[in-house]
Design a protein around this motif. Structure first.
Motif, PDB file in Angstrom:
ATOM      1  N   SER A 192       0.841  -1.197   0.000  1.00 31.40           N
ATOM      2  CA  SER A 192       0.000   0.000   0.000  1.00 31.40           C
ATOM      3  C   SER A 192       0.876   1.247   0.000  1.00 31.40           C
ATOM      4  O   SER A 192       1.975   1.246   0.570  1.00 31.40           O
ATOM      5  CB  SER A 192      -0.925   0.025   1.225  1.00 31.40           C
ATOM      6  OG  SER A 192      -1.795  -1.087   1.227  1.00 31.40           O
ATOM      7  N   ASP A 193       0.378   2.288  -0.629  1.00 29.22           N
ATOM      8  CA  ASP A 193       1.073   3.572  -0.661  1.00 29.22           C
ATOM      9  C   ASP A 193       0.265   4.594   0.135  1.00 29.22           C
ATOM     10  O   ASP A 193      -0.915   4.821  -0.150  1.00 29.22           O
ATOM     11  CB  ASP A 193       1.247   4.069  -2.099  1.00 29.22           C
ATOM     12  CG  ASP A 193       2.213   3.194  -2.889  1.00 29.22           C
ATOM     13  OD1 ASP A 193       3.176   2.694  -2.278  1.00 29.22           O
ATOM     14  OD2 ASP A 193       1.984   3.007  -4.098  1.00 29.22           O
ATOM     15  N   SER A 194       0.897   5.181   1.123  1.00 30.96           N
ATOM     16  CA  SER A 194       0.222   6.193   1.924  1.00 30.96           C
ATOM     17  C   SER A 194       0.322   7.551   1.245  1.00 30.96           C
ATOM     18  O   SER A 194       1.292   7.840   0.551  1.00 30.96           O
ATOM     19  CB  SER A 194       0.833   6.263   3.322  1.00 30.96           C
ATOM     20  OG  SER A 194       2.204   6.599   3.239  1.00 30.96           O
ATOM     21  N   ARG A 195      -0.684   8.363   1.454  1.00 36.54           N
ATOM     22  CA  ARG A 195      -0.696   9.713   0.910  1.00 36.54           C
ATOM     23  C   ARG A 195      -0.113  10.682   1.937  1.00 36.54           C
ATOM     24  O   ARG A 195      -0.025  10.372   3.122  1.00 36.54           O
ATOM     25  CB  ARG A 195      -2.122  10.098   0.541  1.00 36.54           C
ATOM     26  CG  ARG A 195      -2.730   9.131  -0.479  1.00 36.54           C
ATOM     27  CD  ARG A 195      -4.213   9.325  -0.652  1.00 36.54           C
ATOM     28  NE  ARG A 195      -4.776   8.329  -1.572  1.00 36.54           N
ATOM     29  CZ  ARG A 195      -6.069   8.214  -1.841  1.00 36.54           C
ATOM     30  NH1 ARG A 195      -6.935   9.024  -1.284  1.00 36.54           N
ATOM     31  NH2 ARG A 195      -6.482   7.274  -2.679  1.00 36.54           N
ATOM     32  N   TRP A 196       0.252  11.865   1.463  1.00 44.41           N
ATOM     33  CA  TRP A 196       0.952  12.796   2.346  1.00 44.41           C
ATOM     34  C   TRP A 196       0.112  13.196   3.548  1.00 44.41           C
ATOM     35  O   TRP A 196       0.613  13.323   4.666  1.00 44.41           O
ATOM     36  CB  TRP A 196       1.383  14.034   1.552  1.00 44.41           C
ATOM     37  CG  TRP A 196       0.228  14.909   1.107  1.00 44.41           C
ATOM     38  CD1 TRP A 196      -0.437  14.854  -0.065  1.00 44.41           C
ATOM     39  CD2 TRP A 196      -0.381  15.955   1.884  1.00 44.41           C
ATOM     40  NE1 TRP A 196      -1.433  15.792  -0.100  1.00 44.41           N
ATOM     41  CE2 TRP A 196      -1.420  16.494   1.087  1.00 44.41           C
ATOM     42  CE3 TRP A 196      -0.153  16.499   3.141  1.00 44.41           C
ATOM     43  CZ2 TRP A 196      -2.233  17.532   1.527  1.00 44.41           C
ATOM     44  CZ3 TRP A 196      -0.953  17.543   3.581  1.00 44.41           C
ATOM     45  CH2 TRP A 196      -1.980  18.043   2.771  1.00 44.41           C
ATOM     46  N   TYR A 197      -1.199  13.368   3.333  1.00 40.04           N
ATOM     47  CA  TYR A 197      -2.034  13.784   4.460  1.00 40.04           C
ATOM     48  C   TYR A 197      -2.272  12.642   5.439  1.00 40.04           C
ATOM     49  O   TYR A 197      -2.559  12.864   6.620  1.00 40.04           O
ATOM     50  CB  TYR A 197      -3.367  14.359   3.961  1.00 40.04           C
ATOM     51  CG  TYR A 197      -4.179  13.443   3.086  1.00 40.04           C
ATOM     52  CD1 TYR A 197      -5.021  12.478   3.631  1.00 40.04           C
ATOM     53  CD2 TYR A 197      -4.124  13.542   1.701  1.00 40.04           C
ATOM     54  CE1 TYR A 197      -5.784  11.646   2.825  1.00 40.04           C
ATOM     55  CE2 TYR A 197      -4.874  12.723   0.884  1.00 40.04           C
ATOM     56  CZ  TYR A 197      -5.704  11.768   1.450  1.00 40.04           C
ATOM     57  OH  TYR A 197      -6.447  10.950   0.639  1.00 40.04           O
ATOM     58  N   GLU A 198      -2.157  11.395   4.950  1.00 41.52           N
ATOM     59  CA  GLU A 198      -2.272  10.260   5.861  1.00 41.52           C
ATOM     60  C   GLU A 198      -1.031  10.144   6.736  1.00 41.52           C
ATOM     61  O   GLU A 198      -1.130   9.815   7.929  1.00 41.52           O
ATOM     62  CB  GLU A 198      -2.491   8.983   5.056  1.00 41.52           C
ATOM     63  CG  GLU A 198      -3.841   8.930   4.383  1.00 41.52           C
ATOM     64  CD  GLU A 198      -3.965   7.779   3.410  1.00 41.52           C
ATOM     65  OE1 GLU A 198      -5.116   7.359   3.150  1.00 41.52           O
ATOM     66  OE2 GLU A 198      -2.933   7.294   2.904  1.00 41.52           O
ATOM     67  N   ARG A 199       0.124  10.428   6.160  1.00 37.01           N
ATOM     68  CA  ARG A 199       1.346  10.435   6.970  1.00 37.01           C
ATOM     69  C   ARG A 199       1.308  11.559   8.005  1.00 37.01           C
ATOM     70  O   ARG A 199       1.768  11.398   9.137  1.00 37.01           O
ATOM     71  CB  ARG A 199       2.570  10.604   6.072  1.00 37.01           C
ATOM     72  CG  ARG A 199       2.882   9.376   5.235  1.00 37.01           C
ATOM     73  CD  ARG A 199       4.057   9.622   4.311  1.00 37.01           C
ATOM     74  NE  ARG A 199       4.412   8.430   3.569  1.00 37.01           N
ATOM     75  CZ  ARG A 199       5.335   7.545   3.946  1.00 37.01           C
ATOM     76  NH1 ARG A 199       5.985   7.741   5.075  1.00 37.01           N
ATOM     77  NH2 ARG A 199       5.594   6.487   3.221  1.00 37.01           N
ATOM     78  N   ALA A 200       0.747  12.702   7.612  1.00 41.92           N
ATOM     79  CA  ALA A 200       0.599  13.805   8.569  1.00 41.92           C
ATOM     80  C   ALA A 200      -0.369  13.423   9.688  1.00 41.92           C
ATOM     81  O   ALA A 200      -0.169  13.789  10.850  1.00 41.92           O
ATOM     82  CB  ALA A 200       0.100  15.056   7.834  1.00 41.92           C
TER      83      ALA A 200
END
Length: 319
Positions: free
Chosen positions: A198-206
């Motif tokens: 899976s690839d996380s999005r930038w706002y999910e990492r935030a």
């Protein structure tokens, strides 16, 4: 003389036992040791040059250095091999830490709230599930990856606090420190696995920074006030995790999520067959969550009965 003796003692402790084999350690350059003696403040930062033996190994090391791949503290990890002699490429876990998941565990067990504290724990977890469902919806792969960043917190916090308690009271822990830290490490390995699919999005990492920051401190305070409540919360969280992974499996079986080949790290960690798929990985992860559920409910029951964790040995090897 004192600096030289201190550096020699340091290298003798951290070298042969933990970083290198005895043979490799004897091949360290005398120049590196002398540099460490001259600059003791940077002992752990100095880059050790190890005689790898053989042109191919030397070229491999030079290629890694050229790419900027530097191991922790600039020290090369000890090289280990699989049982079949193949090189082991994972540094986050070792071959002797791999295991086969117990898929026979009862997935339908549920702890009925027995008192007010249990009910608060139960409805707290139910309330936390609502925003997760709203945010991730049916993106179960990304949901699993992001939630594992939080799931690995309770075991580490509980193990840390029990560790400090054991030091303060000069007493044993009954194996609970090890059990909780193993739980945290196992949840972290779930994350390492889902990162591959899976690839996380930038706002999910935030979001991870925000949620983990709040949850870590809240759980830390909650465990200090009431370990029984803290373990019960985790028990109910694991019940919800079982439900989420069951829905994940349904999506895989229905073809809504592609059943891709299992990541190599998962095959090595759970000792899965080489032709395993993502479905096999989810089954193993769900079984792990079921074991965590039982361990935390058991820990909460011990406190409910007025007993200390050290009086009831931890269920070691619950993986």
């Amino acid at each position: 003389m004192m600096m030289s003796r201190g550096c020699t003692r340091l290298t003798s402790y951290i070298g042969p036992q933990y970083l290198y084999t005895a043979t490799t350690w004897r091949t360290l350059s005398k120049d590196i040791v002398s540099d460490c003696i001259k600059a003791p403040a940077s002992v752990l930062r100095c880059k050790s040059s190890v005689a790898l033996g053989g042109d191919e190994q030397q070229k491999e090391k030079q290629a890694k250095d050229a790419k900027g791949i530097v191991s922790y503290w600039g020290l090369e990890p000890t090289r280990v091999s699989k049982e079949d002699g193949a090189p082991w490429k994972w540094t986050c876990f070792r071959p002797w830490e791999a295991y086969s998941a117990d898929l026979s565990i009862d997935l339908k067990k549920h702890h009925e709230p027995m008192n007010l504290l249990d009910k608060i724990a139960y409805w707290t977890v139910k309330a936390l599930r609502w925003p997760a469902d709203l945010f991730f919806q049916r993106r179960y792969g990304c949901r699993a990856m992001m939630l594992e960043t939080v799931a690995a917190v309770p075991g580490m916090v509980g193990g840390m606090l029990l560790h400090c308690k054991s030091l303060r009271r000069f007493e044993h822990s009954g194996g609970w420190i090890k059990a909780l830290l193993e739980e945290a490490e196992n949840e972290r390995m779930h994350l390492m696995t889902f990162m591959e699919v899976s690839d996380s999005r930038w706002y999910e990492r935030a979001l991870v920074f925000a949620v983990q920051g709040v949850f870590f401190n809240a759980y830390f305070l909650g465990y200090i006030v009431s370990p029984k409540f803290a373990h019960r919360v985790v028990g109910y969280l694991e019940e919800e995790a079982i439900h989420s992974y069951t829905e994940f499996l349904k999506e895989l079986d229905n073809g809504n999520i592609e059943n891709v080949p299992a990541p190599p790290i998962a095959i090595d960690y759970w000792r899965l067959p080489p032709n395993s798929t993502l479905r096999d990985v989810v089954l193993a992860v769900r079984a792990d969550e079921a074991h965590h559920r039982d361990v935390n409910h058991f820990a909460s029951d011990i406190h409910y009965q007025g007993r200390q964790l050290k009086e009831a040995p931890a269920p070691l090897g619950y993986h």
